[in-house]
Design a protein around this motif. Structure first.
Motif, PDB file in Angstrom:
ATOM      1  N   GLN A   9      39.209  -6.208 -39.696  1.00  0.00           N
ATOM      2  CA  GLN A   9      40.323  -5.693 -38.912  1.00  0.00           C
ATOM      3  C   GLN A   9      39.894  -4.462 -38.123  1.00  0.00           C
ATOM      4  OE1 GLN A   9      43.957  -6.486 -38.678  1.00  0.00           O
ATOM      5  NE2 GLN A   9      43.385  -5.170 -36.958  1.00  0.00           N
ATOM      6  N   ASN A  10      40.213  -4.434 -36.826  1.00  0.00           N
ATOM      7  CA  ASN A  10      39.893  -3.271 -35.998  1.00  0.00           C
ATOM      8  C   ASN A  10      40.881  -2.137 -36.265  1.00  0.00           C
ATOM      9  OD1 ASN A  10      37.743  -4.532 -34.615  1.00  0.00           O
ATOM     10  ND2 ASN A  10      39.179  -5.529 -33.217  1.00  0.00           N
ATOM     11  N   VAL A  11      40.355  -0.980 -36.634  1.00  0.00           N
ATOM     12  CA  VAL A  11      41.178   0.192 -36.900  1.00  0.00           C
ATOM     13  C   VAL A  11      40.599   1.382 -36.138  1.00  0.00           C
ATOM     14  CG1 VAL A  11      42.124   1.738 -38.653  1.00  0.00           C
ATOM     15  CG2 VAL A  11      41.714  -0.658 -39.221  1.00  0.00           C
ATOM     16  N   MET A  12      41.439   2.023 -35.336  1.00  0.00           N
ATOM     17  CA  MET A  12      40.994   3.184 -34.578  1.00  0.00           C
ATOM     18  C   MET A  12      41.803   4.414 -34.981  1.00  0.00           C
ATOM     19  SD  MET A  12      40.766   3.846 -30.431  1.00  0.00           S
ATOM     20  CE  MET A  12      40.176   2.188 -30.161  1.00  0.00           C
ATOM     21  N   PHE A  13      41.089   5.479 -35.333  1.00  0.00           N
ATOM     22  CA  PHE A  13      41.701   6.742 -35.725  1.00  0.00           C
ATOM     23  C   PHE A  13      41.589   7.729 -34.570  1.00  0.00           C
ATOM     24  CE2 PHE A  13      40.453   4.769 -39.705  1.00  0.00           C
ATOM     25  CZ  PHE A  13      41.469   5.086 -40.587  1.00  0.00           C
ATOM     26  N   ILE A  66      41.121   6.833 -24.816  1.00  0.00           N
ATOM     27  CA  ILE A  66      41.308   5.745 -25.777  1.00  0.00           C
ATOM     28  C   ILE A  66      41.353   4.391 -25.077  1.00  0.00           C
ATOM     29  CG2 ILE A  66      42.763   4.867 -27.639  1.00  0.00           C
ATOM     30  CD1 ILE A  66      41.264   7.560 -28.154  1.00  0.00           C
ATOM     31  N   LEU A  67      41.955   4.341 -23.904  1.00  0.00           N
ATOM     32  CA  LEU A  67      41.952   3.094 -23.132  1.00  0.00           C
ATOM     33  C   LEU A  67      40.519   2.653 -22.821  1.00  0.00           C
ATOM     34  CD1 LEU A  67      44.859   3.800 -20.612  1.00  0.00           C
ATOM     35  CD2 LEU A  67      44.897   2.148 -22.504  1.00  0.00           C
ATOM     36  N   GLN A  68      39.648   3.608 -22.557  1.00  0.00           N
ATOM     37  CA  GLN A  68      38.254   3.270 -22.267  1.00  0.00           C
ATOM     38  C   GLN A  68      37.537   2.709 -23.487  1.00  0.00           C
ATOM     39  OE1 GLN A  68      36.483   3.509 -19.210  1.00  0.00           O
ATOM     40  NE2 GLN A  68      38.549   3.713 -18.407  1.00  0.00           N
ATOM     41  N   VAL A  69      37.881   3.207 -24.675  1.00  0.00           N
ATOM     42  CA  VAL A  69      37.293   2.640 -25.893  1.00  0.00           C
ATOM     43  C   VAL A  69      37.702   1.175 -26.031  1.00  0.00           C
ATOM     44  CG1 VAL A  69      37.094   2.809 -28.396  1.00  0.00           C
ATOM     45  CG2 VAL A  69      37.263   4.894 -27.035  1.00  0.00           C
ATOM     46  N   PHE A  70      38.983   0.907 -25.818  1.00  0.00           N
ATOM     47  CA  PHE A  70      39.455  -0.478 -25.870  1.00  0.00           C
ATOM     48  C   PHE A  70      38.673  -1.344 -24.879  1.00  0.00           C
ATOM     49  CE2 PHE A  70      43.012   1.093 -28.249  1.00  0.00           C
ATOM     50  CZ  PHE A  70      43.602  -0.010 -28.850  1.00  0.00           C
TER      51      PHE A  70
END
Length: 246
Positions: A9-13, A66-70
């Motif tokens: 599962q992808n989890v971003m903090f 954060i959009l760029q990480v996605f």
């Protein structure tokens, strides 16, 4: 960049004011790497990216981070977790790409309201910040960091680890209003974890109808609970995620 397991599962903090991706290190060691692909981005102007801070760094900058990480990690079906100020950030991200987010978890975080700034949401905060601006260094667009103790950290080793890593916060992150209008983002399941007085106040200011929309948990071990009680927090996060996966 994170090395990921395609079956996990992808989890971003997303960290809060004055912190960086470093602040999750104690917590993630209690999360099973076979179950979670973990991403720990640092927002522009903070943490190891503090040298990039400038007077134009604002809430939109951090949402774009954060959009760029996605984008560059090709992420979807993500559990997005925001601490404190990052409640504004993850909400802004959800407004743009709600189809890529599975669950939003607010950790003692801001709960945004349409058209309001972070200053609007906390009475008296703007005056507090004005008193911490760095005019002495000719950088009035930076706000001196809170101390570890003000973040509810008291353990000596934790204080020694955290204190040199805290950095000033760009002023305009708190002056920019956030639009919360996307009907699709409103459908994303949301959970709130209260760990300190800040989060409790933020959650309790809502109407009963609004409160009932949240999956709610308490772990009152201080605002920086990912540092003061990482194992217990990891257990709660695992419960929230497991519940959503059923």
């Amino acid at each position: 960049m994170a090395i990921t397991d395609s079956g996990a599962q992808n989890v971003m903090f997303v960290h809060g004011s004055c912190h960086g991706g470093w602040c999750w290190k104690k917590l993630v060691q209690y999360l099973n790497p076979n179950e979670f692909n973990i991403f720990l981005p640092t927002l522009t102007g903070l943490g190891e990216r503090s040298h990039l801070a400038n007077e134009n760094t604002d809430l939109n900058t951090h949402i774009e981070d954060i959009l760029q990480v996605f984008k560059y990690e090709d992420l979807s079906n993500v559990i997005l977790i925001g601490h404190s100020y990052a409640g504004m950030v993850i909400s802004g991200v959800a407004e743009v790409i709600p189809d890529k987010i599975k669950l939003l978890i607010y950790l003692d975080a801001y709960i945004p309201q349409d058209g309001k700034t972070a200053f609007d949401l906390v009475p008296g905060l703007i005056d507090l910040y004005k008193g911490r601006t760095m005019h002495d260094q000719n950088k009035p667009w930076l706000v001196k960091s809170y101390t570890p103790h003000e973040f509810d950290i008291s353990d000596t080793k934790d204080v020694q680890w955290v204190e040199p890593k805290l950095v000033p916060m760009p002023w305009h992150t708190h002056t920019q209003p956030l639009k919360v209008k996307n009907k699709e983002s409103m459908k994303i399941p949301k959970a709130f974890v209260t760990s300190g007085a800040f989060g409790e106040g933020m959650f309790q200011r809502q109407t009963e109808e609004e409160k009932n929309k949240w999956d709610y948990y308490e772990l009152k071990r201080g605002h920086d609970v990912m540092i003061t009680a990482p194992e217990e927090l990891a257990r709660i996060l695992s419960i929230i995620i497991s519940k959503e996966n059923r």
